[in-house]
Design a protein around this motif. Structure first.
Motif, PDB file in Angstrom:
ATOM      1  N   GLY A   1       0.814  -1.207   0.000  1.00  0.00           N
ATOM      2  CA  GLY A   1       0.000   0.000   0.000  1.00  0.00           C
ATOM      3  C   GLY A   1       0.849   1.259   0.000  1.00  0.00           C
ATOM      4  N   LEU A   2       1.924   1.267   0.780  1.00  0.00           N
ATOM      5  CA  LEU A   2       2.838   2.416   0.787  1.00  0.00           C
ATOM      6  C   LEU A   2       3.522   2.586  -0.568  1.00  0.00           C
ATOM      7  CD1 LEU A   2       4.473   1.985   4.322  1.00  0.00           C
ATOM      8  CD2 LEU A   2       2.882   3.776   3.610  1.00  0.00           C
TER       9      LEU A   2
ATOM     10  N   LEU B   1      11.980   5.488  -1.283  1.00  0.00           N
ATOM     11  CA  LEU B   1      11.072   4.717  -0.425  1.00  0.00           C
ATOM     12  C   LEU B   1      10.541   3.492  -1.152  1.00  0.00           C
ATOM     13  CD1 LEU B   1       9.620   4.489   2.262  1.00  0.00           C
ATOM     14  CD2 LEU B   1       7.821   5.974   1.370  1.00  0.00           C
ATOM     15  N   MET B   2      10.201   3.635  -2.433  1.00  0.00           N
ATOM     16  CA  MET B   2       9.711   2.486  -3.204  1.00  0.00           C
ATOM     17  C   MET B   2      10.795   1.420  -3.354  1.00  0.00           C
ATOM     18  SD  MET B   2       7.178   3.933  -6.177  1.00  0.00           S
ATOM     19  CE  MET B   2       8.296   5.180  -6.809  1.00  0.00           C
ATOM     20  N   GLU B   3      12.022   1.852  -3.594  1.00  0.00           N
ATOM     21  CA  GLU B   3      13.121   0.896  -3.705  1.00  0.00           C
ATOM     22  C   GLU B   3      13.360   0.167  -2.386  1.00  0.00           C
ATOM     23  OE1 GLU B   3      16.339   3.271  -5.024  1.00  0.00           O
ATOM     24  OE2 GLU B   3      15.735   3.255  -7.144  1.00  0.00           O
TER      25      GLU B   3
ATOM     26  N   MET C   1      11.467  -4.276  -8.959  1.00  0.00           N
ATOM     27  CA  MET C   1      10.827  -3.075  -9.473  1.00  0.00           C
ATOM     28  C   MET C   1      11.492  -2.655 -10.770  1.00  0.00           C
ATOM     29  SD  MET C   1      10.293   0.679  -7.708  1.00  0.00           S
ATOM     30  CE  MET C   1      12.048   1.084  -7.764  1.00  0.00           C
ATOM     31  N   MET C   2      10.673  -2.405 -11.785  1.00  0.00           N
ATOM     32  CA  MET C   2      11.166  -1.953 -13.088  1.00  0.00           C
ATOM     33  C   MET C   2      10.405  -0.699 -13.491  1.00  0.00           C
ATOM     34  SD  MET C   2      11.624  -5.529 -15.208  1.00  0.00           S
ATOM     35  CE  MET C   2       9.868  -5.873 -15.121  1.00  0.00           C
ATOM     36  N   ILE C   3      11.128   0.237 -14.130  1.00  0.00           N
ATOM     37  CA  ILE C   3      10.524   1.488 -14.585  1.00  0.00           C
ATOM     38  C   ILE C   3      10.780   1.634 -16.079  1.00  0.00           C
ATOM     39  CG2 ILE C   3      10.442   3.985 -14.313  1.00  0.00           C
ATOM     40  CD1 ILE C   3      11.470   3.676 -11.505  1.00  0.00           C
TER      41      ILE C   3
ATOM     42  N   VAL D   1       6.477  -1.241 -12.767  1.00  0.00           N
ATOM     43  CA  VAL D   1       6.015  -2.621 -12.584  1.00  0.00           C
ATOM     44  C   VAL D   1       6.765  -3.213 -11.406  1.00  0.00           C
ATOM     45  CG1 VAL D   1       5.779  -4.912 -13.591  1.00  0.00           C
ATOM     46  CG2 VAL D   1       5.522  -2.874 -15.032  1.00  0.00           C
ATOM     47  N   PHE D   2       6.003  -3.638 -10.414  1.00  0.00           N
ATOM     48  CA  PHE D   2       6.590  -4.240  -9.218  1.00  0.00           C
ATOM     49  C   PHE D   2       6.027  -5.642  -9.047  1.00  0.00           C
ATOM     50  CE2 PHE D   2       6.348  -4.855  -4.479  1.00  0.00           C
ATOM     51  CZ  PHE D   2       7.684  -5.168  -4.321  1.00  0.00           C
ATOM     52  N   SER D   3       6.909  -6.620  -9.022  1.00  0.00           N
ATOM     53  CA  SER D   3       6.487  -8.019  -8.886  1.00  0.00           C
ATOM     54  C   SER D   3       7.172  -8.651  -7.685  1.00  0.00           C
ATOM     55  CB  SER D   3       6.824  -8.810 -10.156  1.00  0.00           C
ATOM     56  OG  SER D   3       8.223  -8.823 -10.374  1.00  0.00           O
TER      57      SER D   3
END
Length: 335
Positions: free
Chosen positions: A244-245, A302-304, A315-317, A326-328
Motif C-alpha cells: 500500500g505504501l 522509499l519504493m526501492e 521493481m522496473m521502470i 512494474v513491481f512483482s
C-alpha cells in the motif's frame, strides 16, 4: 445376519443415489449408528455370529454415540442400548429365546458397558468444555484485535489531522508539500487498520478493497483519472501495508509529475495474481520524469526500500509513452 447387512447396505446406497440432497450428515450418522447398535444387540441372541468380535465392538459403541451425537442425544440413545442389554440379560435368565451367552457373562457385559458409557460421557463432556473455553478465548481475541486496529486507525487519523492542520497554516510550498505527502502515507497505513477492524480474519487483507481505498483517497485530491484493474488477491498484513505504501508513492508521483497542471491525465493501476506471483503496475501517459533529478527523491527511494522487504521483489521502470512502474514479488507461503 450377513444377508440382512448386505440388504441394508444396498438400501443405503440406493437412497444416496436417488435422494442425495435429502440425506444430511446428521441423518446418515443416525442411520449408521442405529444399524450398528441393532446388529450388535441382535448378535448377542442370534447364534452362529462372530461373538468375540461383537463383544469387542460393543465396547466402542458409547464412544461413537457420544462423539457423533453429542452428550444430550448420546445419553438418550445410550439409555436405550443399556435397556436392551438388560432385556438381553433377562432373556438369558428366563430363556425366552435360546441364549448365546450365559446370564453371568451378559450381566458383566452390561455393567462394563455402563461403566464405559460413563467414562466416554465424562470424556466428551470435558472435551466440550475445552471447546467452549477455546471458543470464548477466540472471541475475546477477535474483540481485542478489532479494538487494537480501531485504536490504531483513530491514532493515525489524529496525526493526519495534525499534519493537515499544520500544512494549512504553513506558507512555504515545499514544507506544505512534505506535510501533505506524509499525510498520504499515513492514510495508506490507516486504511489497512480500518479494513482489518471490520474483517473477520484480522491477519489477511483483501488487496482489491485496500487498493480501491488508497486510489479513492488520492482521487479526492487530484484532477487526474485513476483507473483500476484489480484481480482478487489476499496478502498478510505486513506485505499488504508495504504494498500500500509503494502504491501510494507511485500514484502520488504520477499525479504530481506526469502531467502539466492544466492537463487532465489518466493513471492506470492494475494488480495481477498468478500462482503466488503478484504483479502491481502503475502506468501514466504523461511526460515522465527526469531520472537524474528524481533518482534521489524520497518517493523513489522509499519504493526501492519497500521492494527489498518482499520475497523476490523486483521493481522496473519504463519511460516509453509516459512512465510505467512494474513491481512483482512472490507471495510468502505463511502469509
Amino acid at each position: 445376519m450377513y444377508v440382512t447387512e448386505a440388504a441394508i447396505i444396498l438400501l443405503l446406497l440406493m437412497l444416496y443415489l436417488l435422494f442425495p440432497r435429502f440425506i444430511s450428515l446428521k441423518t446418515t450418522t443416525f442411520i449408521v449408528l442405529g444399524f450398528i447398535t441393532l446388529f450388535i444387540l441382535a448378535s448377542l441372541t442370534i447364534p452362529g455370529y462372530n461373538q468375540a468380535f461383537v463383544l469387542f465392538t460393543l465396547a466402542i459403541v458409547p464412544a461413537y454415540l457420544f462423539f457423533f451425537l453429542g452428550t444430550r442425544t448420546g445419553i438418550k440413545w445410550n439409555t436405550v442400548v443399556i435397556l436392551l442389554l438388560i432385556l438381553t440379560t433377562l432373556n438369558a435368565y428366563t430363556a425366552w429365546i435360546t441364549p448365546v451367552f450365559t446370564a453371568e457373562l451378559l450381566m458383566q457385559t452390561t455393567i462394563a458397558y455402563i461403566a464405559l458409557s460413563y467414562f466416554y460421557y465424562m470424556l466428551e463432556k470435558e472435551r466440550n468444555r475445552y471447546e467452549e473455553e477455546l471458543s470464548v478465548a477466540l472471541k475475546n481475541k477477535e474483540v481485542l484485535l478489532k479494538e487494537v486496529h480501531h485504536r490504531a486507525k483513530n491514532n493515525l487519523q489524529i496525526i493526519m489531522g495534525l499534519l493537515e492542520s499544520q500544512a494549512f497554516r504553513t506558507k512555504g510550498a515545499a514544507c506544505k508539500k512534505i506535510l501533505i505527502s506524509q499525510r498520504y502515507r499515513l492514510q495508506a497505513m490507516s486504511l489497512i487498520h480500518e479494513s482489518l477492524s471490520y474483517s473477520t480474519t484480522y491477519e489477511k487483507v483483501d488487496m482489491s478493497q485496500y487498493i480501491k481505498g488508497i486510489a479513492n483517497n488520492i482521487q479526492k485530491y487530484t484532477h487526474h483519472t485513476i483507473v483500476l484493474d484489480l484481480e482478487p488477491c489476499v496478502l498478510g498484513m505486513s506485505d499488504a501495508m508495504n504494498l500500500g505504501l509503494f502504491l501510494n508513492e507511485a500514484i502520488s508521483n504520477a499525479s504530481e509529475h506526469a502531467y502539466a497542471k492544466e492537463v487532465k491525465g489518466r493513471i492506470e493501476v492494475s494488480l495481477k495474481y498468478r500462482e503466488e506471483q503478484c504483479v502491481l503496475r502503475i502506468k501514466d501517459f504523461g511526460r515522465g520524469f527526469d531520472t537524474n533529478r528524481s533518482s534521489h527523491s524520497l518517493g523513489l527511494v522509499l519504493m526501492e526500500d519497500i521492494s527489498n522487504f518482499f520475497n523476490e521483489g523486483n521493481m522496473m521502470i519504463d519511460f516509453e509513452e509516459g512512465t510505467e512502474i512494474v513491481f512483482s514479488f512472490t507471495q510468502k507461503k505463511n502469509t
